[in-house]
Design an enzyme around this catalytic site. Structure first.
Site, PDB file in Angstrom:
ATOM      1  N   THR A   1       0.870  -1.177   0.000  1.00  0.00           N
ATOM      2  CA  THR A   1       0.000   0.000   0.000  1.00  0.00           C
ATOM      3  C   THR A   1       0.894   1.210   0.000  1.00  0.00           C
ATOM      4  O   THR A   1       2.049   1.122   0.379  1.00  0.00           O
ATOM      5  CB  THR A   1      -0.831   0.009   1.310  1.00  0.00           C
ATOM      6  OG1 THR A   1      -1.682  -1.120   1.320  1.00  0.00           O
ATOM      7  CG2 THR A   1      -1.679   1.260   1.473  1.00  0.00           C
TER       8      THR A   1
ATOM      9  N   ARG B   1     -13.355  -8.176  -0.921  1.00  0.00           N
ATOM     10  CA  ARG B   1     -12.727  -7.820   0.357  1.00  0.00           C
ATOM     11  C   ARG B   1     -12.204  -6.376   0.281  1.00  0.00           C
ATOM     12  O   ARG B   1     -11.473  -6.014  -0.625  1.00  0.00           O
ATOM     13  CB  ARG B   1     -11.568  -8.778   0.645  1.00  0.00           C
ATOM     14  CG  ARG B   1     -10.780  -8.463   1.924  1.00  0.00           C
ATOM     15  CD  ARG B   1      -9.516  -7.669   1.662  1.00  0.00           C
ATOM     16  NE  ARG B   1      -8.666  -7.542   2.842  1.00  0.00           N
ATOM     17  CZ  ARG B   1      -7.639  -6.714   2.937  1.00  0.00           C
ATOM     18  NH1 ARG B   1      -7.315  -5.946   1.918  1.00  0.00           N
ATOM     19  NH2 ARG B   1      -6.913  -6.641   4.025  1.00  0.00           N
TER      20      ARG B   1
ATOM     21  N   GLY C   1      -9.968  -3.711   2.502  1.00  0.00           N
ATOM     22  CA  GLY C   1      -9.114  -3.590   3.683  1.00  0.00           C
ATOM     23  C   GLY C   1      -9.363  -2.275   4.385  1.00  0.00           C
ATOM     24  O   GLY C   1     -10.444  -1.679   4.271  1.00  0.00           O
ATOM     25  N   ASP C   2      -8.345  -1.807   5.086  1.00  0.00           N
ATOM     26  CA  ASP C   2      -8.465  -0.545   5.821  1.00  0.00           C
ATOM     27  C   ASP C   2      -8.260   0.674   4.927  1.00  0.00           C
ATOM     28  O   ASP C   2      -8.730   1.758   5.244  1.00  0.00           O
ATOM     29  CB  ASP C   2      -7.436  -0.515   6.963  1.00  0.00           C
ATOM     30  CG  ASP C   2      -6.001  -0.728   6.466  1.00  0.00           C
ATOM     31  OD1 ASP C   2      -5.817  -1.417   5.435  1.00  0.00           O
ATOM     32  OD2 ASP C   2      -5.071  -0.210   7.112  1.00  0.00           O
TER      33      ASP C   2
ATOM     34  N   THR D   1      -0.199   1.327   6.717  1.00  0.00           N
ATOM     35  CA  THR D   1       0.009   0.181   5.835  1.00  0.00           C
ATOM     36  C   THR D   1       0.216  -1.045   6.731  1.00  0.00           C
ATOM     37  O   THR D   1       0.740  -0.915   7.832  1.00  0.00           O
ATOM     38  CB  THR D   1       1.247   0.357   4.926  1.00  0.00           C
ATOM     39  OG1 THR D   1       2.406   0.498   5.726  1.00  0.00           O
ATOM     40  CG2 THR D   1       1.132   1.558   4.017  1.00  0.00           C
ATOM     41  N   GLY D   2      -0.186  -2.201   6.241  1.00  0.00           N
ATOM     42  CA  GLY D   2      -0.025  -3.421   7.029  1.00  0.00           C
ATOM     43  C   GLY D   2      -1.322  -4.199   7.123  1.00  0.00           C
ATOM     44  O   GLY D   2      -2.150  -4.142   6.207  1.00  0.00           O
TER      45      GLY D   2
ATOM     46  N   GLY E   1      -4.610  -4.954   7.315  1.00  0.00           N
ATOM     47  CA  GLY E   1      -5.793  -4.102   7.205  1.00  0.00           C
ATOM     48  C   GLY E   1      -6.911  -4.475   8.153  1.00  0.00           C
ATOM     49  O   GLY E   1      -7.564  -3.611   8.754  1.00  0.00           O
TER      50      GLY E   1
HETATM   51  N1  ASP Z   1      -3.493  -2.405   4.611  1.00  0.00           N
HETATM   52  C1  ASP Z   1      -3.633  -2.952   3.295  1.00  0.00           C
HETATM   53  C2  ASP Z   1      -4.832  -3.846   3.257  1.00  0.00           C
HETATM   54  O1  ASP Z   1      -5.050  -4.568   4.199  1.00  0.00           O
HETATM   55  C3  ASP Z   1      -2.453  -3.736   2.848  1.00  0.00           C
HETATM   56  C4  ASP Z   1      -1.122  -3.094   3.103  1.00  0.00           C
HETATM   57  O2  ASP Z   1      -1.039  -2.057   3.688  1.00  0.00           O
HETATM   58  O3  ASP Z   1      -0.101  -3.621   2.710  1.00  0.00           O
HETATM   59  O4  ASP Z   1      -5.504  -3.875   2.265  1.00  0.00           O
END
Ligand code: ASP
Length: 420
Positions: A250, A278, A280-281, A301-302, A304
């Site tokens: 992200t 789906r 995410g956040d 990021t991470g 979600g």
């Molecule tokens: N946070 C993002 C998601 O879950 C993925 C990411 O940040 O790498 O879609």
């Protein structure tokens, strides 16, 4: 009730003790800027973003410095990775969902006019960050999803295009072939029936084979498939890793100008091989991004799913409002993720989260749950305040997070041989 700095410090310490996490990272910030001062003078303009935005900061900073709008500056940064077919985490070339379709999420907030826009699960449109801005420019809505969002984007002039590059398609095919009977269905970390890999009955070494032999066999099989699919030799190891441990990826960016105007945006292709639909956040205003013109901006990021449950970006901005420094504000949001798993490190090692935090006066921080995804590769935040640079985040836990889905660790000798 306002939450004072003293209360926060007290709760942090208690939290650390209750967590019983002997591996809490050092208290010293690892980024160059002083993080704990509430009154220091900081540089403006400034842009902070995820590390994959580093190469796009120069132009965006020049634009911001010459009077460009803060949201447009942030969008300039994230458009770079969206347009880059080799960045498999966002836009064109993003890793697709389990049906082989790229679905993108994005949101943005414009501080000066206090507007927000968001799109989720969008297919066939590359620059979803710009579409999220178009939502507030051209409609009375804040969030559009799926087909409706795609039709809206086309109506306001975005071209439909195939987002699946040949390489991403081959990685997806490799994943399909390998996971004939394993996928994202089934209990997640939050399920009470979830079991760590070491106690999962179906991953006990079958036929008394040691783990290293099982992993060797997996890699050999994947290499054969990858060769048959025509994946270039130099891209094979990366493709195999993506198949075994579907990547996230992200970019978030927040921009603050000299006058103190601030905006933020986040864009992603989300979790590799996710279930269609789906979100995410990243498209959730308050989770993947939140900006308040009076206070500051934050993004994530991470993992979600974990971030949605703590509304990370909003939590952080509210913490700033109540007097915490950027680093304290971010650590508090991370602590809530830890609390959601009752400090259970057998689960938390499979979660990771990085927060990018920019206060209205120019103070900033990058914090993360773990030091990095692997030893020697720390999480980084990219910054431009006249000098463009990458800085390590301040981690809550020492060590690296582990790839998801949970598998017994790949033995070091196998990693060395196959994951160069
Ligand atoms: N946070 C993002 C998601 O879950 C993925 C990411 O940040 O790498 O879609």
């Amino acid at each position: 009730m306002p939450f004072s700095r003293r209360d926060f410090v007290k709760t942090s310490v208690l939290g650390a003790v209750a967590a019983g996490v002997g591996t809490r990272a050092q208290a010293e910030p690892s980024t160059a800027q002083p993080h704990d001062s509430q009154s220091g003078s900081y540089k403006r303009p400034i842009i902070i973003c995820a590390h994959n935005g580093l190469n796009y900061l120069e132009d965006a900073f020049a634009f911001l410095k010459s009077g460009g709008d803060t949201l447009d500056a942030a969008l300039k940064v994230v458009k770079g990775p969206e347009d880059d077919p080799n960045d498999t985490s966002v836009g064109l070339g993003g890793i697709p969902n389990e049906e082989g379709v790229v679905e993108l999420d994005a949101c943005c907030m414009h501080g000066p006019t206090r507007r927000a826009g968001s799109v989720g699960g969008v297919r066939n449109i590359k620059n979803v960050s710009l579409v999220s801005k178009a939502v507030f420019e051209h409609t009375g809505h804040v969030m559009l999803v799926g087909e409706g969002a795609e039709r809206f984007a086309v109506a306001v002039g975005f071209p439909r295009e195939n987002l699946l590059t040949d390489h991403s398609r081959k990685v997806w095919l490799l994943w399909k072939e390998y996971h004939s009977n394993e996928d994202w269905w089934g209990p997640g970390l939050a399920d009470p029936h979830w079991q760590p890999p070491d106690t999962k009955p179906d991953v006990k070494p079958s036929d008394d084979k040691p783990q290293s032999q099982l992993w060797q066999e997996r890699y050999r099989r994947l290499e054969e498939h990858a060769t048959a699919l025509g994946i270039a030799p130099e891209l094979r190891s990366d493709a195999i890793h993506k198949v075994l441990f579907p990547p996230t990826g992200t970019i978030h960016c927040s921009a603050l100008n000299e006058k103190g105007e601030i905006s933020g945006c986040t864009t992603t292709s989300g979790l590799g091989f996710k279930l269609p639909g789906r979100c995410g956040d990243s498209p959730i205003i308050g989770a993947g991004c939140y900006t308040d013109q009076d206070v500051g901006s934050a993004g994530a990021t991470g993992s979600g799913e974990e971030n949605i449950k703590v509304e990370g970006a909003h939590t952080i901005v509210e913490n700033l409002r109540h007097g915490m420094s950027p680093q304290e504000a971010g650590m508090d949001a991370l602590k809530r993720i830890v609390r959601n798993y009752n400090n259970d490190m057998t689960k938390l090692r499979f979660v990771d989260m990085t927060y990018y935090i920019l206060r209205k006066d120019g103070a900033y921080a990058g914090v993360s749950l773990w030091e990095g995804y692997e030893p020697g590769k720390p999480h980084k935040i990219a910054v431009h305040d006249g000098t463009r640079r990458a800085e390590n985040t301040v981690p809550m836990f020492k060590g690296s997070s582990q790839d998801f889905p949970p598998e017994p660790k790949v033995p070091a000798e196998v990693k060395k041989e196959y994951l160069k």
